[in-house]
Write a protein that holds these residues in place. Structure first.
Motif, mmCIF file in Angstrom:
data_model
loop_
_atom_site.group_PDB
_atom_site.id
_atom_site.type_symbol
_atom_site.label_atom_id
_atom_site.label_comp_id
_atom_site.label_asym_id
_atom_site.label_seq_id
_atom_site.Cartn_x
_atom_site.Cartn_y
_atom_site.Cartn_z
ATOM 1 N N THR A 84 0.850 -1.192 0.000
ATOM 2 C CA THR A 84 0.000 0.000 0.000
ATOM 3 C C THR A 84 0.885 1.241 0.000
ATOM 4 O O THR A 84 1.900 1.290 0.703
ATOM 5 C CB THR A 84 -0.907 0.025 1.243
ATOM 6 N N GLN A 124 -4.560 6.488 0.693
ATOM 7 C CA GLN A 124 -3.829 5.240 0.525
ATOM 8 C C GLN A 124 -4.392 4.451 -0.653
ATOM 9 O O GLN A 124 -5.598 4.440 -0.906
ATOM 10 C CB GLN A 124 -3.905 4.408 1.810
ATOM 11 N N GLY A 168 -2.571 1.689 -6.843
ATOM 12 C CA GLY A 168 -1.274 2.015 -6.256
ATOM 13 C C GLY A 168 -0.224 2.324 -7.303
ATOM 14 O O GLY A 168 0.628 3.195 -7.098
ATOM 15 N N ASP A 217 -3.680 0.684 -3.179
ATOM 16 C CA ASP A 217 -2.955 -0.560 -3.414
ATOM 17 C C ASP A 217 -3.305 -1.065 -4.810
ATOM 18 O O ASP A 217 -4.084 -0.451 -5.543
ATOM 19 C CB ASP A 217 -3.284 -1.613 -2.343
#
Length: 245
Positions: free
Chosen positions: A95, A102, A108, A104
């Motif tokens: 992450t 945030q 990400g 992922d």
């Protein structure tokens, strides 16, 4: 019916066959599955909910932070994402944090790319990618949870080789790749596989060599959106692609 059966059987095919022969090529493998079975009701539900005429490239859907990219940078973005989107498994998952949020997985990768550009890293440049080191990439993809992205060294190698091949064989231009394939999506899948080793995913199952080619088909589909956006044309034979999501 053609669409339904393509989704059922389109997750692998024999390289020596054309995409239109996917069903016949893989049927013997499907019949021998031990631990997996096809849910026809699920297939019908997916197909009935597909909005193909209104579909978009996932890059355009996710790349909201890349509106100021040059045409060349936007082109390289497709190659970077196309080669990097794989194997995000982990517990906890890799992450990253960017702009107080945030992300992922595929999100990400986009967020890491945007973060690196904000930090003045020349990531969307084939010359930079061709000299990329694992240390550089680790910084670009640095996590907020101390969970390194899976296969970091392998990702670095793939990005380097992809950039080298793009520069050497295609002079750093996606249009050269598409034109060499004759603007045909089926030819493009095979050209991607033959030119870029990381896209040649295959395995031996029950004594038969099976080519999955998920990423190659996804890349060909993605490049069609790019082609449509900048050249106002679609690749020929898009209906031949199998279900690769």
């Amino acid at each position: 019916n053609h669409v339904k059966y393509t989704f059922i059987l389109g997750f692998a095919y024999m390289k020596q066959f054309k995409l239109k022969d996917t069903i016949a090529a893989i049927q013997c493998t499907i019949d021998k599955f031990k631990y997996v079975e096809v849910c026809q009701d699920g297939i019908d539900l997916i197909v009935s909910n597909l909005q193909l005429p209104h579909s978009q490239s996932y890059i355009d859907l996710l790349a909201r932070d890349f509106t100021k990219l040059s045409a060349n940078q936007y082109e390289v973005l497709h190659v970077v994402v196309g080669t990097m989107v794989f194997s995000f498994w982990g517990d906890p998952k890799w992450t990253i944090e960017h702009k107080e949020k945030q992300y992922d997985g595929t999100y990400g990768i986009f967020a890491s790319t945007d973060r690196s550009l904000c930090e003045n890293t020349d990531l969307l440049n084939y010359d930079y990618l061709a000299s990329l080191t694992s240390k550089n990439l680790a910084n670009i993809l640095r996590p907020c949870n101390n969970m390194e992205i899976p296969l970091l060294n392998e990702r670095c190698y793939i990005l380097k080789k992809t950039a080298e091949i793009m520069l050497k064989k295609f002079k750093g231009k996606l249009i050269n790749l598409i034109e060499e394939a004759g603007e045909d999506v089926e030819n493009l899948v095979y050209l991607i596989v033959d030119s870029f080793p990381s896209f040649d995913d295959e395995l031996c199952y029950m004594g038969k060599r099976i080519q999955f080619f998920k990423k190659a088909q996804l890349m060909a589909s993605t490049l069609n959106y790019w082609y449509k956006k900048f050249y106002n044309k679609n690749l020929k034979g898009l209906e031949k692609l199998t279900g690769f999501a």
